[in-house]
Design an enzyme around this catalytic site. Sequence first.
Site, PDB file in Angstrom:
ATOM      1  N   ARG A  57       0.808  -1.210   0.000  1.00  0.00           N
ATOM      2  CA  ARG A  57       0.000   0.000   0.000  1.00  0.00           C
ATOM      3  C   ARG A  57       0.843   1.263   0.000  1.00  0.00           C
ATOM      4  O   ARG A  57       0.625   2.176  -0.801  1.00  0.00           O
ATOM      5  CB  ARG A  57      -0.899   0.062   1.262  1.00  0.00           C
ATOM      6  N   THR A  58       1.801   1.335   0.903  1.00  0.00           N
ATOM      7  CA  THR A  58       2.565   2.581   1.026  1.00  0.00           C
ATOM      8  C   THR A  58       3.337   2.850  -0.262  1.00  0.00           C
ATOM      9  O   THR A  58       3.289   3.957  -0.815  1.00  0.00           O
ATOM     10  CB  THR A  58       3.532   2.494   2.229  1.00  0.00           C
ATOM     11  N   LYS A  86      26.341  -4.976  -1.295  1.00  0.00           N
ATOM     12  CA  LYS A  86      27.793  -4.921  -1.533  1.00  0.00           C
ATOM     13  C   LYS A  86      28.485  -4.134  -0.428  1.00  0.00           C
ATOM     14  O   LYS A  86      29.643  -3.757  -0.563  1.00  0.00           O
ATOM     15  CB  LYS A  86      28.077  -4.251  -2.875  1.00  0.00           C
ATOM     16  N   ARG A 107      11.876   3.366   3.073  1.00  0.00           N
ATOM     17  CA  ARG A 107      11.448   2.473   4.169  1.00  0.00           C
ATOM     18  C   ARG A 107      12.641   1.584   4.498  1.00  0.00           C
ATOM     19  O   ARG A 107      13.289   1.035   3.600  1.00  0.00           O
ATOM     20  CB  ARG A 107      10.250   1.631   3.737  1.00  0.00           C
ATOM     21  N   HIS A 135       5.726   5.782  11.249  1.00  0.00           N
ATOM     22  CA  HIS A 135       5.194   5.715   9.884  1.00  0.00           C
ATOM     23  C   HIS A 135       4.347   6.986   9.714  1.00  0.00           C
ATOM     24  O   HIS A 135       3.113   6.928   9.700  1.00  0.00           O
ATOM     25  CB  HIS A 135       4.362   4.439   9.735  1.00  0.00           C
TER      26      HIS A 135
HETATM   27  N1  ASP Z   1       1.554  -1.247   6.664  1.00  0.00           N
HETATM   28  C1  ASP Z   1       1.814  -0.821   8.001  1.00  0.00           C
HETATM   29  C2  ASP Z   1       3.315  -0.640   8.223  1.00  0.00           C
HETATM   30  O1  ASP Z   1       4.076  -0.727   7.282  1.00  0.00           O
HETATM   31  C3  ASP Z   1       1.191  -1.680   9.034  1.00  0.00           C
HETATM   32  C4  ASP Z   1       1.688  -3.107   9.104  1.00  0.00           C
HETATM   33  O2  ASP Z   1       2.568  -3.534   8.365  1.00  0.00           O
HETATM   34  O3  ASP Z   1       1.150  -3.821   9.961  1.00  0.00           O
HETATM   35  O4  ASP Z   1       3.718  -0.373   9.327  1.00  0.00           O
END
Ligand code: ASP
Length: 334
Positions: A57-58, A86, A107, A135
């Site tokens: 999703r993100t 590397k 991320r 987040h």
């Molecule tokens: N998508 C959210 C996160 O990346 C929640 C989860 O993974 O539970 O933190």
Amino acid sequence: MDLTGQHILSSDQFDLETLDALYDTADLLVSVAKGRQLIRILEGAVLASLFFEPSTRTRLSFDAAFMRLGGAVSHTTGVVFSSIMKGASIADTARVISGYADVMVIRHEDENAIVESAQASLVPVINGGNGAGEHPTQALLDLYTIRSEFQCLGREINGSRVALVGDLKYGRTIHSLIKLLSLHQNLTIVCVSPPHLTCPQVYLDLAAKAGHRIEICADLCTGIAGCDLLYATRIQAERAGEDVLNLAGSGDFRITKAKLNAYCLPHCVVMHPLPRDSRLGAQDLAEDTKADPRLAIFRQSDSGVPVRMALFAHVLGIAKKIAPSLKNSVWSSK
Ligand code: ASP
């Protein structure tokens, strides 16, 4: 606060005035997120999207947001195909990629990696999730959803009872959301989790210092009873290690249709950052809740695109140019 040129590292960077401005921009962009209007205001701009941890999703909503503003996206996912394998440091990686792009979303499993990247980067860095830390963009879309759900119900966020349920220790969306909720007034925040997955004290202290009541509860049914907002989370098995193994015997945290009907008010808003664990017996929001109109989880995920578009617009300093640049689309998929 003007977000132009800022790194977005934590949700404590936001005050209510900044959120109002961001959400006004997001409101303007909902029709673009749905394809009913078009805008090419970021034509020529490049987003570097660096996801070193799993994401659906993100990552995809950041991509969609940038592309619907007219920009292009350049990716790397996982560590296996990146030069981190590397031995490249995250700081070197961020510095190099910032020479190719106008903004970066990162991320990473290491809580410090995003700050180190921001220090090395030539362009704004947006935190797409730093380990069990924060987040912030999820919290931005969560609060946008809470505002819109409460508004539809004719209710105020101030004074409400909020149940945060699940893995509050490793769930980074919770940590960021507590910071944004704390900007409101007179909340009761009920932290409902197995005792070993309770919310870190630092976030509880922050909310308490802002004048909110905190309740800690290890029983799901007691914790969700009478809440105005139920925010459920997944057990973060990839982070929790032994804590997950200890879950057996720590109570039933599966939120089912029967429990919602028995304990939650008719106006309760039910949210989840997703993904939810839909496997048999998972301690999560059950699939049998799907017909419940209180379930806002897909309206919540839909908010990801307009809110992230708005964030790009503010960080890249083009928010004021949006309204005059909107055009009607000749097609629409929704
Ligand atoms: N998508 C959210 C996160 O990346 C929640 C989860 O993974 O539970 O933190």
